[in-house]
Motif scaffolding. Structure first.
Motif, PDB file in Angstrom:
ATOM      1  N   SER A   6       0.796  -1.291  -0.062  1.00 39.04           N
ATOM      2  CA  SER A   6       0.071   0.042  -0.099  1.00 39.04           C
ATOM      3  C   SER A   6       0.972   1.192   0.046  1.00 39.04           C
ATOM      4  CB  SER A   6      -0.915  -0.044   1.191  1.00 39.04           C
ATOM      5  OG  SER A   6      -1.868  -1.153   1.367  1.00 39.04           O
ATOM      6  N   PHE A   7       0.335   2.242  -0.860  1.00 41.47           N
ATOM      7  CA  PHE A   7       1.073   3.638  -0.535  1.00 41.47           C
ATOM      8  C   PHE A   7       2.505   3.430  -1.037  1.00 41.47           C
ATOM      9  CE2 PHE A   7      -2.548   4.063   2.259  1.00 41.47           C
ATOM     10  CZ  PHE A   7      -3.480   5.116   1.492  1.00 41.47           C
ATOM     11  N   VAL A   8       2.833   3.054  -1.946  1.00 40.84           N
ATOM     12  CA  VAL A   8       4.328   2.890  -2.685  1.00 40.84           C
ATOM     13  C   VAL A   8       4.535   4.281  -2.857  1.00 40.84           C
ATOM     14  CG1 VAL A   8       5.797   2.080  -4.372  1.00 40.84           C
ATOM     15  CG2 VAL A   8       3.893   0.539  -3.354  1.00 40.84           C
ATOM     16  N   ALA A  55       2.660  -3.383  -6.694  1.00 40.93           N
ATOM     17  CA  ALA A  55       2.741  -2.144  -6.245  1.00 40.93           C
ATOM     18  C   ALA A  55       1.238  -1.316  -6.235  1.00 40.93           C
ATOM     19  CB  ALA A  55       3.628  -1.343  -7.031  1.00 40.93           C
ATOM     20  N   LYS A  56       0.733  -0.872  -5.250  1.00 41.20           N
ATOM     21  CA  LYS A  56      -0.330  -0.360  -5.017  1.00 41.20           C
ATOM     22  C   LYS A  56      -0.173   1.329  -5.430  1.00 41.20           C
ATOM     23  CE  LYS A  56      -3.565  -1.292  -2.337  1.00 41.20           C
ATOM     24  NZ  LYS A  56      -3.870  -1.461  -0.702  1.00 41.20           N
ATOM     25  N   ILE A  57      -0.953   1.402  -6.356  1.00 39.27           N
ATOM     26  CA  ILE A  57      -0.635   3.102  -6.989  1.00 39.27           C
ATOM     27  C   ILE A  57      -2.012   3.724  -6.405  1.00 39.27           C
ATOM     28  CG2 ILE A  57      -0.454   4.574  -9.026  1.00 39.27           C
ATOM     29  CD1 ILE A  57       1.809   2.302  -8.760  1.00 39.27           C
ATOM     30  N   GLU A  58      -1.589   4.527  -5.406  1.00 41.25           N
ATOM     31  CA  GLU A  58      -2.696   5.075  -4.702  1.00 41.25           C
ATOM     32  C   GLU A  58      -2.291   6.240  -3.846  1.00 41.25           C
ATOM     33  OE1 GLU A  58      -4.579   2.704  -1.553  1.00 41.25           O
ATOM     34  OE2 GLU A  58      -2.590   1.653  -0.862  1.00 41.25           O
ATOM     35  N   SER A  59      -1.071   7.078  -4.573  1.00 40.87           N
ATOM     36  CA  SER A  59      -0.614   8.152  -3.975  1.00 40.87           C
ATOM     37  C   SER A  59       0.105   8.985  -5.177  1.00 40.87           C
ATOM     38  CB  SER A  59       0.432   8.004  -3.116  1.00 40.87           C
ATOM     39  OG  SER A  59       1.661   7.347  -3.664  1.00 40.87           O
ATOM     40  N   GLY A 107      -9.612   3.791  -4.636  1.00 42.95           N
ATOM     41  CA  GLY A 107     -10.079   4.511  -3.336  1.00 42.95           C
ATOM     42  C   GLY A 107      -9.530   5.530  -2.950  1.00 42.95           C
ATOM     43  N   ASP A 108      -8.256   4.959  -2.424  1.00 39.94           N
ATOM     44  CA  ASP A 108      -7.177   6.147  -2.033  1.00 39.94           C
ATOM     45  C   ASP A 108      -6.603   7.115  -2.889  1.00 39.94           C
ATOM     46  OD1 ASP A 108      -6.890   5.959   0.843  1.00 39.94           O
ATOM     47  OD2 ASP A 108      -6.484   3.667   0.465  1.00 39.94           O
ATOM     48  N   LEU A 109      -6.269   6.540  -4.162  1.00 41.89           N
ATOM     49  CA  LEU A 109      -6.068   7.538  -5.147  1.00 41.89           C
ATOM     50  C   LEU A 109      -6.972   8.731  -5.355  1.00 41.89           C
ATOM     51  CD1 LEU A 109      -3.842   7.787  -7.380  1.00 41.89           C
ATOM     52  CD2 LEU A 109      -5.112   6.589  -8.983  1.00 41.89           C
TER      53      LEU A 109
HETATM   54 MG   LIG Z   1      -5.890   1.812  -0.420  1.00 33.75          MG
END
Ligand SMILES: [Mg+2]
Ligand SMILES: Nc1ncnc2c1ncn2[C@@H]1O[C@H](COP(=O)(O)OP(=O)(O)OP(=O)(O)O)[C@@H](O)[C@H]1O
Ligand SMILES: CC(=O)C(=O)O
Ligand SMILES: [K+]
Length: 597
Positions: free
Chosen positions: A316-318, A344-348, A370-372
């Motif tokens: 998460s949050f890489v 790799a989660k792309i969320e930032s 969601g977070d992105l």
């Molecule tokens: Mg997330």
């Protein structure tokens, strides 16, 4: 009769040739034009079926005497059952000389004829609504390829129970469901709600966000925050977004560790929901940037994942490639070498800035919308999604589109039209996999949501295939070694030939899985049967577009492999005489085109 192109690469050190490109300073480019003792192209004719010796003197090991051997598996003799559930209920015996087929794939293949099997893979987040053995089985029957465990929620014991159930399903019922563990990460989030499943914040209410932990039950309208610096960092006037804006507050007062906030957009607060704060219209992220991507709790979860043998770890949050490389070397030292894929989660914002290098370092990526959507304006999320999907495909990494695909199905049995359109778009972009979150973790209709993903994927794939509407994306060359470059060329050519000739299937024999992913990357029109020798590679291939992974013991004798595969698949009713097949292999770099005998 089959026709084949074989690239025999030198296994001994050949003399180096002077070639124009220094990076090709190996006898590669001579392949296409000349015959060398060690580097040749052979256009040979071999017999796909077994009995007679090869007519071509040019034939190498594939014409060995074993060609007349047709191996039969005890698995292959099982009666064909039309009812999906009864197929699933039949335990599959594991035989090293035989073939392991996902029972649901088998049922799907027989039912639809194999051109129409689903190419887009499906991931379900497992939660309280789906953690029982029967519920997991229902998801597997419904087409779940990967089960995701979100370490933000639940205890390790709870997760262990789910992992073991999935393993048992695979062993007893013949599925190949992979397990993906998703780290919590150390972004700012709310604590749990003292056992409550949600809390409702109403317009105009004052809530307290605090860095204090509660010993007993949660005081009314009070939420704990995971980040110790929270009360120092926020300012009066900041906007506080829960879950990327599902609920909004305005900071009105700071009192020691407590921050008083006015609810401006009401909604449901869920346990451990993500928090971001905004000032003058921009995300405040200086302090977040100091938080480690992998927290100390995450490292313990990762050790747990290694011990339990998960197939993927989603980070998460890489923020950069560095953390991915760090985790990969840790895994290489602890797990039996390369057995766990790192997603790799792309969320930032940082992960978008460093996208190419992050994806290059990873074994795949997730568009974590969601977070992105809490970090960039919502209207930018679709373009980011398209870019991430394209970069992943270019670099040959599987890509997952995640979050809110069917959000309304948490509560309702049918999706909205807009949701169906969103799913269709992800399928049209030809992402490898779609993911359910709350819909399967805690929703009321997990099976129905999975059915919607399955039917929409099938329909949209077929539509675009029949209309030939897929834009042909030029794929960049990615191989770094001589042998990689040949594999890549073989797969590109095989996929192109498959489309031009309208073949029924591509067979790919691959030990590491790499060759299968190269074929998948080309997104050919026909299904790709990927044969691999290990169960773990087979499970990992289950994440990739269009691959129907099988576990099969095979040798470097392609004719024998083909004969074995034909007889096994034929006896199971999965292929029939006359079907046109293209076969590629990473042991003997070759392309063969043949009719099933
Ligand atoms: Mg997330
Ligand atoms: N293991 C679990 N135990 C309890 N509830 C869960 C579990 N996994 C998911 N959930 C519930 O399902 C919801 C959606 O799951 P999801 O994985 O999208 O989580 P999330 O909290 O939004 O975090 P992320 O950004 O990592 O996806 C969660 O908010 C939680 O309420
Ligand atoms: C999946 C996930 O972590 C997100 O969408 O934020
Ligand atoms: K997570």
């Amino acid at each position: 009769m089959s026709q084949s192109i074989q690239f025999s690469t030198p296994s001994r050190t050949p003399h180096l040739l002077n070639l124009p490109h220094s990076q090709f300073n190996r006898p590669l480019s001579s392949i296409s034009f000349r015959r060398f003792p060690l580097t040749t192209i052979k256009y040979t004719s071999i017999r796909a079926s077994s009995s007679s010796p090869s007519p071509s003197p040019d034939l190498d090991s594939s014409s060995s005497s074993s060609s007349s051997q047709v191996l039969l598996s005890p698995n292959g003799t099982g009666a064909v059952k039309s009812d999906e559930r009864s197929v699933v209920a039949t335990a599959v015996t594991t035989d090293t000389a035989g073939i392991e087929v996902d029972t649901v794939t088998e049922a799907e293949l027989k039912e639809n004829g194999f051109r129409s099997t689903r190419r887009t893979k499906l991931i379900c987040t497992i939660g309280p609504a789906t953690c029982g053995f029967d519920q997991l089985e229902a998801l597997a029957v419904g087409g779940m390829n990967v089960a995701r465990l979100n370490m933000c929620h639940g205890t390790r014991d709870w997760h262990r129970g789910v992992i073991r159930s999935v393993r048992r399903l695979n062993e007893e019922k013949g599925f190949a469901v992979a397990i993906m563990m998703d780290t919590e990460g150390s972004e700012i989030h709310m604590g749990d709600l003292g056992g409550e499943s949600s809390a409702k914040a109403e317009d105009g209410e004052i809530w307290t966000f605090t860095v204090r932990a509660f010993d007993s039950s949660r005081p009314e309208r009070t939420i704990s925050v995971s980040y110790d610096g929270f009360a120092e960092d926020v300012r009066v006037g900041d906007e506080l977004l829960v879950d990327g804006g599902m609920v909004r507050f305005e900071v009105i007062e700071k009192i020691g560790p407590d921050v008083k906030c006015l609810c401006t957009d009401p909604g449901l607060l869920l346990p451990r929901a993500n928090l971001t704060f905004w000032r003058d219209g921009s995300l405040v992220r200086e302090r977040n940037a100091m938080l480690p991507t992998i927290s100390s709790k995450d490292w313990l979860d990762i050790d747990f994942g290694i011990a339990e043998g998960v197939d993927f770890i989603a980070v998460s949050f890489v923020k950069s490639a560095e953390v991915i490389n760090h985790l990969k070397s840790y895994l290489a030292a602890r797990s039996r070498g390369g057995e766990i894929g790192v997603i790799a989660k792309i969320e930032s914002i940082d992960s978008l800035t460093n996208l190419e290098e992050i994806i290059l370092a990873s074994d795949g990526a997730m568009v974590a919308r969601g977070d992105l959507g809490a970090q960039i304006p919502l209207e930018q999320v679709p373009a980011a999604q398209q870019r991430i999907v394209q970069v992943c495909r270019g670099l040959n990494k599987p890509v997952i589109v995640a979050s809110q695909l069917l959000e309304s199905m948490i509560e309702y049995p049918t999706p909205t039209r807009a949701e169906v359109a969103d799913v269709s778009e992800a399928v049209r972009q030809r992402s490898d996999a779609l993911m359910l979150s709350g819909e399967s973790a805690m929703g009321q209709f997990p099976d129905k949501a999975l059915t919607v993903l399955r039917t929409v994927s099938l329909r949209i794939e077929r539509w675009w295939r029949e209309e030939k509407r897929h834009e042909s994306v030029p794929l960049q060359a990615i191989g770094s070694t001589f042998s990689d470059k040949i594999s890549e060329e073989i797969c590109n050519s095989a996929a192109k030939m498959a489309n031009n000739l309208g073949v029924d299937a591509v067979f790919v024999y691959t030990t590491s899985g790499h060759m299968a992913s190269l074929v998948s990357r080309c997104r050919p029109d026909c299904p790709i049967f990927a044969f691999t020798t290990t169960t773990s590679v087979r499970r990992r291939l289950n994440l990739q577009w269009g691959l129907i992974p099988f576990r099969l013991s095979f040798s470097d004798d392609m004719e024998s492999n083909l004969n074995k595969t034909f007889s096994l698949l034929k006896s199971r009713g999965m292929i029939k005489s006359g079907d046109l097949v293209i076969a590629v292999s990473d042991m003997l770099q070759s392309i063969q085109v043949m009719n099933v005998p």
